[in-house]
Design a protein around this motif. Structure first.
Motif, short mmCIF file in Angstrom:
data_model
loop_
_atom_site.label_atom_id
_atom_site.label_comp_id
_atom_site.label_asym_id
_atom_site.label_seq_id
_atom_site.Cartn_x
_atom_site.Cartn_y
_atom_site.Cartn_z
N UNK A 1 -3.49 1.27 8.07
CA UNK A 1 -2.82 1.97 9.17
C UNK A 1 -1.36 1.55 9.11
N UNK A 2 -0.52 2.20 9.89
CA UNK A 2 0.90 1.87 9.89
C UNK A 2 1.18 0.90 11.04
N UNK A 3 1.61 -0.32 10.71
CA UNK A 3 1.82 -1.35 11.72
C UNK A 3 2.87 -0.93 12.75
N UNK A 4 3.75 0.01 12.34
CA UNK A 4 4.80 0.44 13.27
C UNK A 4 4.21 1.17 14.48
N UNK B 1 2.51 -4.74 6.79
CA UNK B 1 2.18 -3.33 7.02
C UNK B 1 1.10 -2.86 6.03
N UNK B 2 -0.16 -2.79 6.51
CA UNK B 2 -1.25 -2.43 5.60
C UNK B 2 -1.09 -1.05 4.96
N UNK B 3 -0.20 -0.23 5.53
CA UNK B 3 0.00 1.11 4.96
C UNK B 3 0.51 1.04 3.52
N UNK C 1 -4.80 1.87 0.58
CA UNK C 1 -3.42 1.76 1.01
C UNK C 1 -2.60 2.78 0.24
N UNK C 2 -1.28 2.69 0.29
CA UNK C 2 -0.46 3.53 -0.58
C UNK C 2 0.49 2.65 -1.37
N UNK C 3 0.71 3.02 -2.63
CA UNK C 3 1.61 2.24 -3.48
C UNK C 3 3.06 2.55 -3.12
N UNK D 1 -5.29 3.64 16.63
CA UNK D 1 -4.33 3.29 15.57
C UNK D 1 -4.97 2.37 14.53
N UNK D 2 -5.76 1.38 14.99
CA UNK D 2 -6.22 0.34 14.07
C UNK D 2 -7.69 0.49 13.72
#
Lengths: 105, 512
Positions: free
Chosen positions: B279-282, B323-325, A14-16, B270-271
């Motif tokens: 990934x970015x949930x957006x 948001x897993x990102x 992930x990113x912090x 995306x996922x």
């Protein structure tokens, strides 16, 4: 996304966030050999000298912070090793004010 | 007759100059809009009706009795945004620094009362040096009257604050009680005690921007909800926000013509299937909502949970999503607070809630525990449990432990809970679970690593899926990603006239 968070033995890529990486939280360590300023403020008066023995509960110094004069005491008998500040000094949070040695009964 | 009318026009003309042409032109040089220009920019053209222009202060001390303050430093009235009526007030910094005295406050509370009685939003444009010291305790009384109304109107009409200058001391509490706070980069400042006080009392040096600027309150404290680069941008963000919310708790949601998502992104791109990759949930939200348009709230604060508004089949929905990102999408102190507050706003105003779940649990750490993640995390459970608006949850991938329960699970009376075939609903992830359940077996085997991997594979096969939870009716259906948008729309349609049991006791006692 090169950062890693470990939860329940699994590592997630992930990113912090800035707030997370800047977090310098550590539980306060209280050493029983020195008095530190618990808040920034000003030293008003000092009632001890080097090598003086002080009884538990007697006032060691007075310290003004947040418009309030605080009396600093210890809950055990000590011998003063060193006084690091003088009346009128502005001190920062966590600055060492007095070093002492506990007198074991 | 004509004379008297001319006299009126002359008087109004003078009062509308606020603190005088000198001060106004100085503001202009700095590139700042005047209080009046801000109102005009915010409202539909020529819809502003000013009230209380002739109000005068009643200060008798410190030479105040010899001073005239135009409109007592605040412009108040009503107008329209996108054709919908709103009440508005704007503090005028050119008049005694926008300082708040008794009549200044009385003007503000009058428009607040109008908004409350008519069931329309109230928007406050804050730009004030604080209490008018010369008026003493009357000025404090004025603040108190505002805060009281902010509180009793909360959840009844939308209350919006935009900070366009300093907002210090007690003054910050009015915005803090309102639903949304907008701040402008390098212009807005909010703090309880300013840099000068902090330096004189605590000997700590800091500049106003780093202490309480727009970025600080959007990124670190979470006091603000929207960050804008300019005054105009902030005012247009307000208009956009209003396009998603009703004028009052019991008024209809502003609908638009339904549109299909326009993004070309595909769910499978995306996922990632590997739940350890982010990934970015957006991106997923864009795939699910009308016109692929998502209006994000508190974008910069606790980004590990994403909240905001969108439309589905033309109707507004509030979306809360891990948001897993960021930080793997965990719940922590900040993200729990952020999500809980948003859930409660949506619930107050009848906005249906869509929750998208993909989280490995709560963030481990001494700091989190000592900052009180228990009581903060509890707020989210509480908010979802008490919500009575239509709710739909879709579990995308991970839903582990307490995080699974908190994220609008069936157990908290979510109307419809769906899971994708990729969902993993379990007490914890496979690694953690196997290290506990098979600890002895792994330790005693000839090749512990191989045994561990075998056990993890076995666990994944048996438990890391949605079918176990579905077999116990904890999810209502396992659905394909492609079906998801239709299922959400249909479910909200079914739930739209949902029966609500009104509580018979005074109110709940949420853990704050």
């Amino acid at each position: 996304m090169d950062d890693i968070i470990k939860i329940d033995d699994a590592e997630y890529r992930t990113s912090y966030t800035k707030k997370y990486s800047q977090n310098k939280f550590s539980p306060p360590k209280i050493k029983k050999t020195e008095i530190r300023a618990f808040i920034p403020g000003q030293i008003i008066d000092i009632f001890v000298d080097k090598a003086k023995k002080v009884k538990a509960g007697s006032v060691i110094l007075t310290f003004e912070a947040m418009k309030m004069i605080n009396e600093i005491t210890l809950e055990y008998d000590v011998e003063i090793k060193e006084v690091m500040v003088s009346p009128g000094d502005l001190v920062e949070k966590n600055q060492v004010l007095v070093k002492y040695k506990q007198i074991k009964k | 007759m004509l004379d008297k009318v001319n006299q009126l026009l002359q008087k109004t003309g003078l009062l509308k100059k606020g603190g005088g042409e000198d001060k106004m032109s100085k503001r202009k040089e700095k590139g700042l809009m005047s209080a009046r220009e801000r109102i005009e920019e915010l409202l539909d053209r020529n819809t502003f009706n000013e009230i209380d222009l002739f109000v005068e202060h009643q200060g008798r001390d410190f030479g105040l009795d010899k001073q005239k303050l135009a409109g007592d430093g605040v412009i108040t009235g009503f107008g329209k945004i996108d054709g919908r009526p709103v009440c508005v007030f704007a503090q005028d910094f050119t008049v005694a620094g926008g300082s708040l005295g008794r009549m200044h406050a009385a003007k503000i509370t009058k428009v607040m009362d109008i908004a409350s009685n008519m069931g329309i939003p109230v928007i406050g444009i804050n730009d004030s040096g604080g209490a008018r010291i010369q008026e003493g305790v009357d000025s404090l009384a004025g603040y108190g009257e505002i805060f009281y109304r902010n509180t009793i109107n909360s959840g009844k009409i939308p209350q919006i604050s935009v900070i366009m200058g300093p907002c210090a001391g007690g003054a910050v509490y009015s915005p803090a009680i309102t639903d949304f706070v907008f701040m402008v980069n390098k212009l807005s400042k909010m703090f309880i005690t300013g840099p000068k006080v902090i330096e004189s009392v605590l000997n700590e040096k800091i500049d106003p921007e780093s202490l309480g600027g727009a970025r600080v309150h959007n990124e670190i404290t979470g006091n603000a909800h929207f960050f804008a680069e300019s005054e105009k941008e902030a005012l247009s963000q307000i208009k956009e926000l209003l396009s998603f919310i009703p004028s009052a708790w019991n008024k209809p949601l502003p609908e638009k013509k339904p549109k299909n998502p326009k993004t070309k992104k595909k769910i499978e791109d995306v996922i990632p299937e590997d739940t350890k990759l982010s990934y970015d949930i957006r991106d997923l939200i864009e795939i699910l909502v009308d016109d692929s348009y998502f209006f994000e709230v508190q974008k910069l604060f606790a980004p590990n949970v994403t909240v905001g508004f969108a439309r589905m089949d033309g109707k507004p929905v509030g979306i809360i999503a891990n948001n897993p990102k960021f930080l793997a999408g965990v719940l922590d102190v900040d993200s729990s607070d952020k999500a809980a507050r948003f859930v409660r706003f949506c619930d107050s105003f009848g906005i249906p809630i869509l929750t998208l779940v993909d989280l490995p649990g709560y963030l481990p750490g001494i700091d989190q525990e000592h900052y009180g993640v228990i009581r903060h995390g509890a707020k989210l459970l509480f908010a979802y449990s008490e919500a009575t608006v239509p709710t739909v949850t879709v579990i995308i991938r991970k839903a582990y432990g307490g995080g699974y329960i908190a994220m609008a699970s069936k157990h908290l009376r979510t109307d419809f809970v769906y899971a994708w075939p990729t969902a993993e609903i379990a007490v914890m992830g496979p690694e953690g679970a196997c290290n506990i359940i098979f600890a002895k077996e792994i330790a005693e085997s000839k090749d512990p690593e191989a045994t561990k991997q075998a056990k993890i594979a076995e666990y994944k096969d048996k438990y890391s899926n949605p079918y176990n939870a579905a077999s116990k009716a904890y999810v209502d259906a396992v659905i394909t990603p492609e079906q998801t948008r239709e299922m959400i729309i249909t479910s909200f349609d079914v739930a739209k006239d949902k029966q609500i049991v009104i509580k018979q006791h005074k109110h709940d006692s949420i853990p704050l």
